[in-house]
Design an enzyme around this catalytic site. Structure first.
Site, PDB file in Angstrom:
ATOM      1  N   ASN A 140      11.388   0.369   0.984  1.00 44.46           N
ATOM      2  CA  ASN A 140      10.450   1.183   1.341  1.00 44.46           C
ATOM      3  C   ASN A 140       9.749   0.897   2.828  1.00 44.46           C
ATOM      4  O   ASN A 140       9.358   1.843   3.346  1.00 44.46           O
ATOM      5  CB  ASN A 140       9.413   1.219   0.071  1.00 44.46           C
ATOM      6  CG  ASN A 140       8.307   1.949   0.743  1.00 44.46           C
ATOM      7  OD1 ASN A 140       7.836   3.252   0.709  1.00 44.46           O
ATOM      8  ND2 ASN A 140       7.167   1.011   0.982  1.00 44.46           N
ATOM      9  N   TYR A 177      12.166   8.235  15.218  1.00 48.87           N
ATOM     10  CA  TYR A 177      12.076   8.049  13.841  1.00 48.87           C
ATOM     11  C   TYR A 177      12.955   8.882  12.933  1.00 48.87           C
ATOM     12  O   TYR A 177      13.669   8.385  12.129  1.00 48.87           O
ATOM     13  CB  TYR A 177      10.399   8.734  13.427  1.00 48.87           C
ATOM     14  CG  TYR A 177      10.143   8.458  11.910  1.00 48.87           C
ATOM     15  CD1 TYR A 177       9.693   7.426  11.358  1.00 48.87           C
ATOM     16  CD2 TYR A 177      10.303   9.670  11.221  1.00 48.87           C
ATOM     17  CE1 TYR A 177       9.250   7.317  10.004  1.00 48.87           C
ATOM     18  CE2 TYR A 177       9.879   9.548   9.826  1.00 48.87           C
ATOM     19  CZ  TYR A 177       9.418   8.252   9.306  1.00 48.87           C
ATOM     20  OH  TYR A 177       9.015   8.140   7.912  1.00 48.87           O
ATOM     21  N   ILE A 225       3.243   4.676  -0.425  1.00 48.56           N
ATOM     22  CA  ILE A 225       4.365   5.043  -1.330  1.00 48.56           C
ATOM     23  C   ILE A 225       4.951   3.673  -1.992  1.00 48.56           C
ATOM     24  O   ILE A 225       5.033   3.736  -3.382  1.00 48.56           O
ATOM     25  CB  ILE A 225       5.249   5.729  -0.431  1.00 48.56           C
ATOM     26  CG1 ILE A 225       4.738   7.014   0.166  1.00 48.56           C
ATOM     27  CG2 ILE A 225       6.605   5.780  -1.249  1.00 48.56           C
ATOM     28  CD1 ILE A 225       5.581   7.806   1.138  1.00 48.56           C
ATOM     29  N   ARG A 245       0.835  -1.212   0.008  1.00 47.60           N
ATOM     30  CA  ARG A 245      -0.111  -0.058   0.107  1.00 47.60           C
ATOM     31  C   ARG A 245       1.035   1.205   0.033  1.00 47.60           C
ATOM     32  O   ARG A 245       1.972   1.122   0.083  1.00 47.60           O
ATOM     33  CB  ARG A 245      -0.675  -0.048   1.390  1.00 47.60           C
ATOM     34  CG  ARG A 245      -0.212   0.256   2.531  1.00 47.60           C
ATOM     35  CD  ARG A 245      -1.069   0.323   3.592  1.00 47.60           C
ATOM     36  NE  ARG A 245      -0.248   0.808   4.924  1.00 47.60           N
ATOM     37  CZ  ARG A 245      -0.718   0.665   6.217  1.00 47.60           C
ATOM     38  NH1 ARG A 245      -1.941   0.150   6.377  1.00 47.60           N
ATOM     39  NH2 ARG A 245      -0.290   0.994   7.179  1.00 47.60           N
TER      40      ARG A 245
END
Ligand code: NAD
Length: 256
Positions: A94, A162, A22, A20
């Site tokens: 990704n 992150y 990007i 799903r």
């Protein structure tokens, strides 16, 4: 001559987290350019959903289940895909997770480790395990998905874990690029701004969106296809002289 460099006919492209968002858009861009796609996701349902979405558009797509945090999983996927398809030309690393809302001093070990396990370790494991096949073939292009968070500190949400994981991806990209530059394998990264996907929809509220858009020179979030076209470029022969780069697709965010 120039347009031809963007064609991906006959190539095999693997996209992690491709079920799903990007990743799925990257898979579609590469498929439209002619590549055979292998969508990898941790969740079988998502991998199959992504595969079926692209098949419905007429593309050649397979799905595989693998967890990028498990080296036995990434290695097995790389070896099996290389054996089944006979080649691996492109890896889009990704797969990633976002977490926010915990101050650095309150961050539990598990939070730090889980974010870095997917976003940083997972990128290295996949680059290493798929990269080996590319090095053996003497050709290949890897595109890692970093983030503008690897350059700036987001606000208002707290997300040290992150941000640090994405900065690490950018430097990992440069390090691998140098090691593999003379052996036919290019390694680049893309650093997106906020993108409209399930990841951002999970955390967004009106006040947060307001801050994000005020901090963005273009005054808007991006769409997955706006990252996919950069990934396609970097994966293609049009980017034959580019390695070790992290391309910002950030609507100008990091300029302020
Ligand atoms: P998303 O949550 O919509 O999709 C991520 C996909 O990765 C999901 O299908 C998920 O199942 C998969 N995944 C997660 N952990 C995995 C694992 N261990 N192994 C295999 N697959 C796994 O997210 P997205 O917005 O499409 O983000 C994709 C990438 O782009 C991530 O690396 C993210 O950090 C990065 N990014 C996103 C944004 C944004 O605003 N959405 C901005 C900058 C960078």
């Amino acid at each position: 001559m120039f347009f031809e460099k963007f064609r991906m006919d006959g190539r095999v492209a693997v996209v992690t987290g491709g079920g799903r968002g990007i990743g799925l858009s990257c898979a579609e861009a590469l498929a439209e350019a002619g590549a055979t796609i292998v969508v990898i996701d941790r969740e079988a349902g998502l991998a199959e959903e992504g595969r079926d979405t692209l098949r419905a558009k007429g593309y050649t797509v397979e799905a595989r289940v693998a967890d990028v945090t498990k080296t036995e999983s990434t290695r097995a996927a790389a070896d099996e895909i290389a054996a089944t398809f006979g080649r691996i030309d492109v890896l889009v690393a990704n797969a990633g997770i976002a977490r926010s809302g915990t101050a650095a001093e309150d961050t539990p070990d598990e939070l730090w480790l889980s974010v870095n396990d997917v976003n940083y370790n997972g990128v290295f494991w996949t680059n290493r395990d798929f990269g080996r096949h590319m090095l053996k073939a003497g050709r290949g292009a890897i595109v890692n998905i970093g983030s503008m968070s690897g350059y700036i500190v987001n606000r208002p949400q707290l997300q040290t874990y992150y941000n640090a994981s994405k900065a690490a991806v950018h430097h990992l990209t440069a390090s691998l690029a140098v090691e593999w530059a003379s052996r036919g394998v290019r390694v680049n990264a893309v650093a997106p701004t906020y993108i409209d996907s399930a990841m951002t929809r999970a955390v967004i509220d009106e006040a947060t969106l307001d801050v994000w858009l005020r901090d963005t020179p273009m005054g808007r979030m991006g769409q997955p296809d706006e990252i996919a076209s950069v990934v396609h470029f970097l994966a293609s022969d049009a980017a034959s002289l580019i390695t070790g780069a992290t391309v910002k697709a950030d609507a100008g965010f990091t300029c302020w």
